[in-house]
Design an enzyme around this catalytic site. Structure first.
Site, PDB file in Angstrom:
ATOM      1  N   LYS A   1       0.805  -1.223   0.000  1.00 28.76           N
ATOM      2  CA  LYS A   1       0.000   0.000   0.000  1.00 28.76           C
ATOM      3  C   LYS A   1       0.841   1.279   0.000  1.00 28.76           C
ATOM      4  O   LYS A   1       0.405   2.306  -0.545  1.00 28.76           O
ATOM      5  CB  LYS A   1      -0.961   0.004   1.193  1.00 28.76           C
ATOM      6  CG  LYS A   1      -2.072  -1.027   1.081  1.00 28.76           C
ATOM      7  CD  LYS A   1      -3.076  -0.887   2.209  1.00 28.76           C
ATOM      8  CE  LYS A   1      -4.194  -1.908   2.078  1.00 28.76           C
ATOM      9  NZ  LYS A   1      -5.253  -1.722   3.090  1.00 28.76           N
TER      10      LYS A   1
ATOM     11  N   ASP B   1     -10.153   2.725   2.094  1.00 35.95           N
ATOM     12  CA  ASP B   1     -10.331   2.054   3.383  1.00 35.95           C
ATOM     13  C   ASP B   1     -11.058   2.946   4.395  1.00 35.95           C
ATOM     14  O   ASP B   1     -12.042   2.534   5.013  1.00 35.95           O
ATOM     15  CB  ASP B   1      -8.975   1.631   3.961  1.00 35.95           C
ATOM     16  CG  ASP B   1      -8.381   0.430   3.250  1.00 35.95           C
ATOM     17  OD1 ASP B   1      -9.155  -0.393   2.722  1.00 35.95           O
ATOM     18  OD2 ASP B   1      -7.139   0.311   3.219  1.00 35.95           O
TER      19      ASP B   1
END
Length: 280
Positions: free
Chosen positions: A66, A103
């Protein structure tokens, strides 16, 4: 031409994203497919170049890529830039690769799906100061939540997020445990309780206030020790499945321009995992 999407990570076999996205494509009669691809850290740059060459429309990114994928992208959206992490890549009409992070917004959608939007002034205790906590903190702030305290074993890590937000307060786990009665919403972001981690509580919930809202970002198991203990104290509990589904739905919307059916997907995955999404 058939579109294709992917999720990359190391490991990747455990991901439920392919099942979720392919079900949405079938449901929406979208001519697309979504596949898991195991990419080791040393092959990440090659993988990104290959995706561009092979014409993918976009992909999701999970651990451990990420942060490390960012140098290989052309641009980032505001939230991904603030977080320093990307979980969704979109190939634009110009052929550029733009990174997003869904997220945090996925968590906020999950929270407000369960409790509505009337609690934006409520005092929040965010437990943990990792990448997930950072994303949720910024997403909460951007949505209008104003009263955020972050608790972490290493207070300096929590303070870094607070400094970047220019708002809120950082405390130790011990201080948080002593002042639980001061909060109305509790968000557990540490790996505690995962089936692959320590099946444990971040701290004692002896002073947990009845009627508070307890959310956990873990969805396997659906009922973590934190949620079990909070429910015993009379809390409204929200497990991590909604965050997982909504972060995927936001990625889907970035790629295809509309929001898929999240309620049906939450029900489907809940039935697979066993348990309830929210206890009311």
């Amino acid at each position: 031409m058939k579109k294709w999407f992917a999720v990359i990570g190391d490991p990747i076999a455990q991901s439920k994203s392919p099942e979720m996205h392919n079900a949405w494509y079938e449901e929406g009669n979208v001519d697309a497919t979504y596949i898991p691809i195991h990419v080791k850290p040393e092959h990440l740059q090659q993988a990104v170049a290959s995706f561009k060459l092979l014409g993918t429309s976009g992909w999701n990114v999970t651990i451990p890529h990420k942060q490390t994928i960012i140098p290989f992208l052309d641009e980032l959206d505001e939230l991904a830039e603030k977080m320093g992490a990307v979980n969704t890549v979109v190939r634009t009409a110009e052929g550029k690769l733009k990174g997003y992070n869904t997220d945090g917004p996925g968590f906020v959608k999950s929270l407000e799906h369960a409790i509505g939007t009337m609690k934006r002034d409520a005092p929040i205790l965010l437990i943990g100061a990792g990448g997930a906590a950072r994303g949720i903190a910024f997403a909460l702030q951007l949505t209008g939540y104003k009263n955020i305290t972050i608790a972490n074993r290493t207070v300096e890590n929590a303070q870094r997020i607070i400094d970047d937000m220019h708002a809120g307060k950082a405390v130790s786990m011990q201080e948080a445990e002593r002042s639980l009665a001061n909060f109305e919403i509790f968000i557990q972001t540490t790996p505690a309780g995962m089936t692959t981690g320590d099946f444990a509580l971040p701290f004692s919930l002896e002073k947990f206030p009845a009627g508070a809202i307890a959310a956990d970002i873990v969805y396997n198991p659906l009922m973590t020790p934190f949620l079990q203990a909070a429910e015993q104290k009379g809390a409204i509990i929200i497990n991590g499945l909604g965050m997982f589904v909504h972060q995927g739905a936001i990625a889907y919307e970035h790629w295809l321009g509309h929001y898929p059916n999240t309620n049906a997907m939450i029900a489907r995955l809940t039935a697979q995992l066993g348990g309830n999404y929210v206890n009311r």
